[in-house]
Write a protein that holds these residues in place. Structure first.
Motif, short mmCIF file in Angstrom:
data_model
loop_
_atom_site.label_atom_id
_atom_site.label_comp_id
_atom_site.label_asym_id
_atom_site.label_seq_id
_atom_site.Cartn_x
_atom_site.Cartn_y
_atom_site.Cartn_z
N LYS A 37 -10.63 6.80 -4.64
CA LYS A 37 -10.99 6.09 -3.63
C LYS A 37 -9.07 5.73 -3.42
O LYS A 37 -9.37 6.07 -1.61
N VAL A 38 -8.06 6.34 -4.03
CA VAL A 38 -7.06 6.91 -3.01
C VAL A 38 -6.60 7.30 -1.85
O VAL A 38 -6.69 7.22 -0.73
N GLU A 39 -8.12 8.94 -2.20
CA GLU A 39 -7.83 10.27 -0.80
C GLU A 39 -8.42 9.05 0.45
O GLU A 39 -8.35 9.71 0.95
N ASN A 40 -9.63 8.53 -0.13
CA ASN A 40 -10.17 7.73 1.35
C ASN A 40 -10.15 6.63 1.54
O ASN A 40 -11.03 5.79 2.26
N ASN A 41 -8.73 6.01 1.05
CA ASN A 41 -8.64 4.55 1.21
C ASN A 41 -9.49 3.15 0.85
O ASN A 41 -10.24 2.22 2.03
N PHE A 42 -10.18 3.30 -0.23
CA PHE A 42 -10.62 2.68 -0.51
C PHE A 42 -10.65 1.91 -1.72
O PHE A 42 -9.59 2.34 -2.80
N ILE A 43 -10.35 0.33 -2.17
CA ILE A 43 -10.31 -0.51 -3.18
C ILE A 43 -11.61 -1.37 -3.56
O ILE A 43 -12.62 -1.72 -2.65
N GLU A 44 -11.44 -1.44 -4.91
CA GLU A 44 -12.50 -2.63 -5.53
C GLU A 44 -11.96 -3.77 -5.38
O GLU A 44 -11.11 -4.12 -5.43
N ASP A 59 -21.32 -1.16 -3.15
CA ASP A 59 -21.77 -0.76 -4.08
C ASP A 59 -22.51 -0.01 -4.03
O ASP A 59 -22.66 1.74 -4.83
N GLN A 60 -23.03 0.84 -2.47
CA GLN A 60 -23.77 1.88 -2.56
C GLN A 60 -22.63 3.25 -2.71
O GLN A 60 -22.75 4.01 -2.90
N MET A 61 -21.81 2.89 -1.92
CA MET A 61 -20.96 3.63 -1.98
C MET A 61 -20.58 4.45 -3.95
O MET A 61 -20.76 5.38 -4.04
N LYS A 62 -20.56 3.57 -4.34
CA LYS A 62 -20.18 4.05 -6.09
C LYS A 62 -20.92 4.51 -6.58
O LYS A 62 -20.60 5.91 -7.16
N PHE A 63 -22.63 4.15 -6.02
CA PHE A 63 -23.53 4.74 -6.48
C PHE A 63 -24.10 6.46 -5.88
O PHE A 63 -23.97 6.83 -6.89
N ASP A 64 -23.29 6.47 -4.91
CA ASP A 64 -22.95 7.58 -4.08
C ASP A 64 -22.50 8.73 -4.84
O ASP A 64 -22.68 9.99 -5.38
N PHE A 65 -21.20 8.09 -5.09
CA PHE A 65 -20.77 9.40 -5.89
C PHE A 65 -20.55 9.42 -7.19
O PHE A 65 -20.79 10.30 -7.23
N PHE A 66 -21.14 8.16 -7.90
CA PHE A 66 -21.58 8.98 -9.35
C PHE A 66 -22.93 9.75 -10.04
O PHE A 66 -22.99 10.15 -10.39
N PHE A 98 0.84 -0.80 0.02
CA PHE A 98 0.13 -0.39 0.10
C PHE A 98 0.76 0.97 0.06
O PHE A 98 0.78 2.31 -0.20
N HIS A 99 1.86 1.20 0.26
CA HIS A 99 3.03 2.59 0.82
C HIS A 99 3.45 2.84 -1.28
O HIS A 99 3.49 4.10 -1.67
N CYS A 100 3.28 2.00 -1.83
CA CYS A 100 3.27 2.75 -3.25
C CYS A 100 2.83 2.61 -4.57
O CYS A 100 2.00 2.95 -5.18
N THR A 101 0.88 2.21 -3.48
CA THR A 101 -0.03 2.30 -4.72
C THR A 101 -0.76 4.10 -3.90
O THR A 101 -1.80 4.20 -4.14
N GLY A 102 -0.10 4.30 -2.83
CA GLY A 102 -0.46 5.75 -2.76
C GLY A 102 -1.40 5.57 -1.67
O GLY A 102 -2.16 6.37 -1.00
N PHE A 103 -2.00 4.78 -0.82
CA PHE A 103 -2.34 4.33 0.20
C PHE A 103 -2.15 4.50 1.90
O PHE A 103 -0.82 4.35 2.16
N ARG A 104 -2.58 5.26 2.21
CA ARG A 104 -1.75 6.29 3.67
C ARG A 104 -2.32 4.35 4.79
O ARG A 104 -1.20 3.94 5.44
N SER A 124 -10.34 -0.50 2.72
CA SER A 124 -11.17 -0.98 3.00
C SER A 124 -11.69 -1.10 1.22
O SER A 124 -11.35 -0.61 0.35
N LEU A 125 -12.81 -2.39 1.55
CA LEU A 125 -13.19 -2.60 0.11
C LEU A 125 -14.82 -1.68 0.07
O LEU A 125 -15.10 -1.29 1.05
N VAL A 126 -14.54 -0.92 -1.11
CA VAL A 126 -16.02 0.30 -1.24
C VAL A 126 -16.98 -0.62 -1.60
O VAL A 126 -17.39 -1.90 -2.51
#
Length: 442
Positions: free
Chosen positions: A175-182, A111-118, A97-103, A107-109
């Motif tokens: 996703k990176v800013e809020n620490n989520f992955i698919e 479907d509701q989070m994705k729906f809200d974002f879009f 996670f250090h090399c992918t930008g996560f602090r 956590s897993l994103v």
């Protein structure tokens, strides 16, 4: 007791071995016997065996059957591709996670989070979606990376492709800013690490003496890339089983070509075929084999029924859903309490409608399932409902995959198979009805 084909496949030596296992031919039995053979004759430690499949349900079933085969004191986990990659992400979390930008560990994103974002983007900007309903626009963004090429082409013509890519880029930052992955990104992140870090790749590939993959016909690009990276550059032992005739997950990016073109990827692969069907009567095996033979892109194998003749296959022609319900009612009354019954349909809407209809009649003995959900199951009696050109083949799906899906439905039946086909005003049956070679309706 194994037949000769099963024995040969399970006692195969190392290297790359692929088993093409026809419906009802004992695919899982051979896979488990192979593991037993590896442990017994090659003296491989259980911890160096990696067993992969595609769904949690399949993994659980393998785990249960493995426990019986191996007995107490020996354990080999059955992983899904996702759960295996998740275990690596956890084990090497700091460096991943250090090399992918996560602090921290993401956590897993949901479907509701994705729906809200879009939704936040779509509703204020509906005009850019050319009059498309908001719910449809959100659904397109939600599943954009998995859309069929024909749909993507239409979106490109409408100019929606560039909008979608812009929104997805913002979603990636979110996703990176809020620490989520698919869910799928668990596999992608492991693949990326294996590709760029040779020390890490060597460390992981040296863990496993044998890699075994169940349901190989469901392999997508990322699954196959992961398998290749887990194998050493030379040598390595890979045992894969599946049936290209039952490859039905193209909408999840599964590519049957990995199975059919195995020598393109592994020139030295040895192919084994299982052709004795222990599930279905001869009449059902003959009908289903003849039907799938219309596909050009398939393996060649002639299945035979171990049970022999004595099955029943009947066709019913209907003009509407009311006539269809009457036939199902009659069949249910006849078959009630005589054995296991399944009513299969192409989509969830059909299944839900049928369930409601028969819950009112208190006929709860049958299983009402989509053809996809029926894969891997078997029933004494199978009723296939709603064979209509408006439903199957689905117009947005590949025709050969739709045939494979219908083949799965046909091959769930052990003893009796009843197929309800819609006909037009001239009495001409739906396409799949014609392709079944119907001589007469009941």
């Amino acid at each position: 007791m194994l037949n000769q084909e099963q024995y040969n496949a399970s006692r195969s030596t190392g290297g790359i071995n692929m088993v093409i296992a026809g419906a009802g031919t004992g695919k899982t039995t051979v896979l488990l016997e192979k593991i037993k053979s590896i442990l017994t004759y090659e003296q491989v430690h259980p911890s160096t065996i990696l067993l992969l499949t595609f769904s949690r349900k399949a993994a659980n079933e393998l785990q249960e059957r493995l426990a019986v085969v191996l007995g107490e004191g020996m354990f080999i986990p059955a992983w899904t591709f996702h759960s295996f990659c998740f275990s690596l992400l956890n084990e090497f979390s700091d460096s991943f996670f250090h090399c992918t930008g996560f602090r921290r560990r993401p956590s897993l994103v949901t479907d509701q989070m994705k729906f809200d974002f879009f939704s936040q983007f779509v509703y204020p900007n509906l005009r850019v979606f050319k009059g498309m309903p908001a719910a449809v626009a959100i659904e397109i963004l939600h599943h954009y990376t998995k859309l069929d090429k024909r749909i993507l082409k239409k979106l490109e013509i409408l100019g929606i492709d560039s909008i979608a890519e812009e929104v997805l880029s913002e979603y990636g930052k979110y996703k990176v800013e809020n620490n989520f992955i698919e869910y799928e990104e668990m596999i992608t992140m492991v693949i990326d690490r294996l590709q760029i870090d040779p020390v890490f790749r060597q460390k992981i590939s040296q863990r496993y003496t044998y890699i075994l993959v169940d349901e190989f016909q469901d392999t997508a690009d990322n699954n196959f890339e992961l398998i290749k990276l887990l194998l050493p550059d030379s040598g390595g032992n890979l045992f894969i089983v599946g049936d290209d005739w039952q490859s039905i997950y193209g909408f999840r990016n599964a590519k049957v070509g990995y199975m059919l073109d195995i020598h393109k990827y592994f020139p030295d692969a040895v192919i084994h075929k299982l052709r004795v069907n222990y599930r279905s009567r001869k009449e059902i095996v003959t009908l289903s084999s003849k039907f799938i033979s219309r596909n050009r892109f398939r393996s060649r194998k002639k299945l035979v029924s171990w049970k022999g003749a004595g099955g029943i296959v009947k066709f019913f022609g209907v003009n509407n859903s009311s006539e269809e319900r009457e036939i199902i009612n009659t069949l249910m009354s006849t078959l009630y309490h005589k054995g296991t019954i399944a009513v299969l349909a192409r989509n969830n809407a059909q299944v839900n409608h049928l369930k409601k209809e028969y819950e009112l009649r208190r006929m709860k003995s049958p299983d009402f399932l989509t053809m996809h959900a029926a894969k891997g199951l078997e029933f004494d009696f199978v009723i296939i409902s709603g064979v209509s050109d408006l439903v199957i083949p689905d117009r947005l799906s590949d025709l050969e995959e739709e045939r494979r899906l219908f083949y799965v439905a046909l091959t769930r039946a052990k003893e009796q198979l009843y197929i309800i086909v819609h006909v037009n005003e001239q009495g001409i049956p739906a396409l799949f009805g014609k392709e079944l070679g119907i001589k007469k309706f009941e």
